[in-house]
Design a protein around this motif. Structure first.
Motif, PDB file in Angstrom:
ATOM      1  N   LEU A   8       0.845  -1.188   0.000  1.00  0.00           N
ATOM      2  CA  LEU A   8       0.000   0.000   0.000  1.00  0.00           C
ATOM      3  C   LEU A   8       0.880   1.237   0.000  1.00  0.00           C
ATOM      4  CD1 LEU A   8      -1.222  -2.257   2.192  1.00  0.00           C
ATOM      5  CD2 LEU A   8      -3.097  -0.644   2.267  1.00  0.00           C
ATOM      6  N   GLY A   9       0.518   2.224  -0.799  1.00  0.00           N
ATOM      7  CA  GLY A   9       1.276   3.471  -0.829  1.00  0.00           C
ATOM      8  C   GLY A   9       0.365   4.647  -1.118  1.00  0.00           C
ATOM      9  N   SER A  10       0.713   5.805  -0.515  1.00  0.00           N
ATOM     10  CA  SER A  10      -0.052   7.029  -0.761  1.00  0.00           C
ATOM     11  C   SER A  10       0.834   8.234  -0.461  1.00  0.00           C
ATOM     12  CB  SER A  10      -1.285   7.075   0.151  1.00  0.00           C
ATOM     13  OG  SER A  10      -1.883   8.376   0.112  1.00  0.00           O
ATOM     14  N   SER A  42       7.312   6.033   6.467  1.00  0.00           N
ATOM     15  CA  SER A  42       7.391   7.164   5.544  1.00  0.00           C
ATOM     16  C   SER A  42       8.668   7.020   4.730  1.00  0.00           C
ATOM     17  CB  SER A  42       7.382   8.492   6.304  1.00  0.00           C
ATOM     18  OG  SER A  42       8.573   8.617   7.043  1.00  0.00           O
ATOM     19  N   SER A  43       8.625   7.502   3.495  1.00  0.00           N
ATOM     20  CA  SER A  43       9.814   7.435   2.649  1.00  0.00           C
ATOM     21  C   SER A  43       9.777   8.526   1.598  1.00  0.00           C
ATOM     22  CB  SER A  43       9.908   6.070   1.962  1.00  0.00           C
ATOM     23  OG  SER A  43       8.790   5.873   1.126  1.00  0.00           O
ATOM     24  N   ALA A  44      10.976   8.962   1.194  1.00  0.00           N
ATOM     25  CA  ALA A  44      11.078   9.926   0.098  1.00  0.00           C
ATOM     26  C   ALA A  44      10.593   9.244  -1.172  1.00  0.00           C
ATOM     27  CB  ALA A  44      12.523  10.377  -0.054  1.00  0.00           C
ATOM     28  N   PRO A  45      10.047  10.023  -2.114  1.00  0.00           N
ATOM     29  CA  PRO A  45       9.552   9.400  -3.341  1.00  0.00           C
ATOM     30  C   PRO A  45      10.669   8.735  -4.135  1.00  0.00           C
ATOM     31  CG  PRO A  45       9.475  11.815  -3.504  1.00  0.00           C
ATOM     32  CD  PRO A  45       9.832  11.482  -2.099  1.00  0.00           C
ATOM     33  N   MET A  46      10.369   7.554  -4.638  1.00  0.00           N
ATOM     34  CA  MET A  46      11.230   6.967  -5.660  1.00  0.00           C
ATOM     35  C   MET A  46      10.690   7.523  -6.969  1.00  0.00           C
ATOM     36  SD  MET A  46      11.394   2.951  -6.692  1.00  0.00           S
ATOM     37  CE  MET A  46      13.012   2.480  -6.136  1.00  0.00           C
ATOM     38  N   ASP A  50       9.663  15.936  -7.229  1.00  0.00           N
ATOM     39  CA  ASP A  50       8.783  17.079  -6.997  1.00  0.00           C
ATOM     40  C   ASP A  50       7.396  16.609  -6.594  1.00  0.00           C
ATOM     41  OD1 ASP A  50       8.253  15.960  -9.471  1.00  0.00           O
ATOM     42  OD2 ASP A  50       7.742  17.861 -10.419  1.00  0.00           O
ATOM     43  N   GLN A  51       7.349  15.725  -5.596  1.00  0.00           N
ATOM     44  CA  GLN A  51       6.080  15.236  -5.056  1.00  0.00           C
ATOM     45  C   GLN A  51       6.308  14.940  -3.579  1.00  0.00           C
ATOM     46  OE1 GLN A  51       4.910  11.270  -6.445  1.00  0.00           O
ATOM     47  NE2 GLN A  51       6.935  10.936  -7.333  1.00  0.00           N
ATOM     48  N   PRO A  52       5.210  14.895  -2.775  1.00  0.00           N
ATOM     49  CA  PRO A  52       5.360  14.685  -1.332  1.00  0.00           C
ATOM     50  C   PRO A  52       5.942  13.310  -0.997  1.00  0.00           C
ATOM     51  CG  PRO A  52       3.108  15.400  -1.888  1.00  0.00           C
ATOM     52  CD  PRO A  52       3.795  15.091  -3.169  1.00  0.00           C
ATOM     53  N   ILE A  55       3.638   7.426   2.418  1.00  0.00           N
ATOM     54  CA  ILE A  55       3.449   6.470   3.506  1.00  0.00           C
ATOM     55  C   ILE A  55       3.223   5.119   2.840  1.00  0.00           C
ATOM     56  CG2 ILE A  55       2.081   5.786   5.506  1.00  0.00           C
ATOM     57  CD1 ILE A  55       3.486   8.408   6.014  1.00  0.00           C
ATOM     58  N   ASN A  56       3.922   4.106   3.344  1.00  0.00           N
ATOM     59  CA  ASN A  56       3.821   2.750   2.790  1.00  0.00           C
ATOM     60  C   ASN A  56       3.600   1.723   3.879  1.00  0.00           C
ATOM     61  OD1 ASN A  56       6.090   4.016   0.581  1.00  0.00           O
ATOM     62  ND2 ASN A  56       4.489   2.714  -0.267  1.00  0.00           N
ATOM     63  N   ALA A  57       2.952   0.623   3.515  1.00  0.00           N
ATOM     64  CA  ALA A  57       2.773  -0.515   4.415  1.00  0.00           C
ATOM     65  C   ALA A  57       2.557  -1.749   3.539  1.00  0.00           C
ATOM     66  CB  ALA A  57       1.562  -0.302   5.328  1.00  0.00           C
ATOM     67  N   ALA A  91       2.490  11.553  -8.180  1.00  0.00           N
ATOM     68  CA  ALA A  91       1.825  11.451  -6.891  1.00  0.00           C
ATOM     69  C   ALA A  91       0.498  10.711  -7.033  1.00  0.00           C
ATOM     70  CB  ALA A  91       1.591  12.843  -6.323  1.00  0.00           C
ATOM     71  N   ARG A  92       0.096  10.007  -5.960  1.00  0.00           N
ATOM     72  CA  ARG A  92      -1.170   9.276  -6.002  1.00  0.00           C
ATOM     73  C   ARG A  92      -1.808   9.173  -4.618  1.00  0.00           C
ATOM     74  NH1 ARG A  92       1.374   4.859  -8.358  1.00  0.00           N
ATOM     75  NH2 ARG A  92       2.069   6.379  -9.862  1.00  0.00           N
ATOM     76  N   THR A  93      -3.161   9.176  -4.610  1.00  0.00           N
ATOM     77  CA  THR A  93      -3.871   9.052  -3.335  1.00  0.00           C
ATOM     78  C   THR A  93      -3.805   7.627  -2.805  1.00  0.00           C
ATOM     79  OG1 THR A  93      -5.906   8.759  -4.584  1.00  0.00           O
ATOM     80  CG2 THR A  93      -5.542  10.912  -3.613  1.00  0.00           C
ATOM     81  N   LEU A  94      -3.774   6.633  -3.696  1.00  0.00           N
ATOM     82  CA  LEU A  94      -3.725   5.249  -3.211  1.00  0.00           C
ATOM     83  C   LEU A  94      -3.243   4.310  -4.300  1.00  0.00           C
ATOM     84  CD1 LEU A  94      -4.322   3.225  -0.931  1.00  0.00           C
ATOM     85  CD2 LEU A  94      -6.631   2.986  -1.862  1.00  0.00           C
ATOM     86  N   ASP A  95      -2.275   3.523  -3.905  1.00  0.00           N
ATOM     87  CA  ASP A  95      -1.704   2.519  -4.786  1.00  0.00           C
ATOM     88  C   ASP A  95      -1.788   1.189  -4.040  1.00  0.00           C
ATOM     89  OD1 ASP A  95      -0.447   1.966  -7.132  1.00  0.00           O
ATOM     90  OD2 ASP A  95       1.492   2.795  -6.557  1.00  0.00           O
ATOM     91  N   LEU A  96      -2.416   0.201  -4.645  1.00  0.00           N
ATOM     92  CA  LEU A  96      -2.493  -1.141  -4.045  1.00  0.00           C
ATOM     93  C   LEU A  96      -1.868  -2.119  -5.037  1.00  0.00           C
ATOM     94  CD1 LEU A  96      -6.211  -1.027  -2.764  1.00  0.00           C
ATOM     95  CD2 LEU A  96      -4.125  -0.692  -1.411  1.00  0.00           C
ATOM     96  N   GLU A 120      14.286  -3.551  -5.427  1.00  0.00           N
ATOM     97  CA  GLU A 120      14.884  -2.214  -5.265  1.00  0.00           C
ATOM     98  C   GLU A 120      14.093  -1.350  -4.295  1.00  0.00           C
ATOM     99  OE1 GLU A 120      13.924  -2.635  -9.068  1.00  0.00           O
ATOM    100  OE2 GLU A 120      15.344  -4.227  -8.556  1.00  0.00           O
ATOM    101  N   ARG A 121      12.976  -1.833  -3.782  1.00  0.00           N
ATOM    102  CA  ARG A 121      12.086  -0.948  -3.033  1.00  0.00           C
ATOM    103  C   ARG A 121      12.150  -1.212  -1.533  1.00  0.00           C
ATOM    104  NH1 ARG A 121       6.904   0.247  -6.991  1.00  0.00           N
ATOM    105  NH2 ARG A 121       8.213   1.012  -8.677  1.00  0.00           N
ATOM    106  N   ASN A 122      12.910  -0.360  -0.842  1.00  0.00           N
ATOM    107  CA  ASN A 122      12.997  -0.531   0.614  1.00  0.00           C
ATOM    108  C   ASN A 122      11.616  -0.374   1.263  1.00  0.00           C
ATOM    109  OD1 ASN A 122      12.693   2.271   0.511  1.00  0.00           O
ATOM    110  ND2 ASN A 122      14.805   2.699   1.101  1.00  0.00           N
TER     111      ASN A 122
HETATM  112  N1  ROI Z   1       7.998   6.052  -3.807  1.00  0.00           N
HETATM  113  C1  ROI Z   1       7.786   5.687  -2.528  1.00  0.00           C
HETATM  114  N2  ROI Z   1       8.656   6.067  -1.585  1.00  0.00           N
HETATM  115  N3  ROI Z   1       6.705   4.939  -2.177  1.00  0.00           N
HETATM  116  C2  ROI Z   1       5.800   4.522  -3.103  1.00  0.00           C
HETATM  117  O1  ROI Z   1       4.813   3.831  -2.754  1.00  0.00           O
HETATM  118  C3  ROI Z   1       6.006   4.869  -4.452  1.00  0.00           C
HETATM  119  N4  ROI Z   1       5.142   4.467  -5.424  1.00  0.00           N
HETATM  120  C4  ROI Z   1       5.343   4.760  -6.692  1.00  0.00           C
HETATM  121  C5  ROI Z   1       6.544   5.546  -7.159  1.00  0.00           C
HETATM  122  C6  ROI Z   1       6.058   6.761  -7.933  1.00  0.00           C
HETATM  123  C7  ROI Z   1       7.392   4.652  -8.028  1.00  0.00           C
HETATM  124  N5  ROI Z   1       7.359   6.016  -6.061  1.00  0.00           N
HETATM  125  C8  ROI Z   1       7.138   5.650  -4.769  1.00  0.00           C
HETATM  126  O2  ROI Z   1       4.492   4.325  -7.595  1.00  0.00           O
END
Ligand code: ROI
Length: 162
Positions: A8-10, A42-46, A50-52, A55-57, A91-96, A120-122
């Motif tokens: 989950l990500g937003s 919380s994490s910086a955008p991958m 230029d986006q907030p 939050i991930n889980a 940026a996105r409100t919700l990614d599942l 690659e995604r911590n």
């Molecule tokens: N970056 C982070 N930190 N967390 C995400 O969930 C996330 N999701 C994405 C992209 C834009 C790749 N970057 C992200 O889809």
């Protein structure tokens, strides 16, 4: 029943509430049983910077739904929570994301499982580590502990409140 892990990500419209609402919506799907919820991070955008921050889980579910039917349910929830698909990696409100579907490897038009970005995604690996042990095998990629060891934690931070 299939054991499935969902990422989950937003990063818009109160991201922590978005994730919590998504978990409530997922619990309401008849064919899905919620098994476990990781910490919230919380994490910086991958990607574009230029986006907030995000939050991930990660959650673990048990479901009788085939992978693509599960994807339909998850996309319904994304849409209900105001997801608008704009630019790729924006940026996105919700990614599942379906991260793992049992020990299956799926490559269809709509789905790649295990999720292509996992190693690659911590913000996926560390929350996943809250739910399974280091010996847990990711199909085609090896043990979770080894993937975590080669994925720097960088700005990822576990939130104190769950
Ligand atoms: N970056 C982070 N930190 N967390 C995400 O969930 C996330 N999701 C994405 C992209 C834009 C790749 N970057 C992200 O889809």
């Amino acid at each position: 029943m299939n054991n499935v892990f969902i990422g989950l990500g937003s990063n818009l419209d109160n991201p922590l509430s978005q994730l919590k609402a998504a978990i409530e919506h997922i619990k309401q799907v008849n064919a899905i049983k919620l098994v476990a919820v990781s910490g919230f991070y919380s994490s910086a955008p991958m990607g574009p910077q230029d986006q907030p921050d995000y939050i991930n889980a990660v959650i673990e579910i048990s479901t009788s739904l085939e992978a693509e039917l599960l994807l339909d349910e998850l996309q319904k929830i994304e849409n209900e929570q105001g997801r608008v698909r704009k630019e790729r990696w924006g940026a996105r409100t919700l990614d599942l994301d379906i991260l793992l579907y049992g020990d299956e490897v799926i490559t269809s038009k709509r789905l790649t499982v295990p999720h292509s970005g996992i190693s690659e995604r911590n913000f996926v690996l560390y929350p996943l580590q809250d739910l399974v042990d280091a010996n847990f095998k990711i199909p085609g990629l090896g043990k979770l502990g080894e993937l975590v060891a080669s994925c720097p934690v960088e700005s990822l931070k576990r939130l104190s409140e769950n």
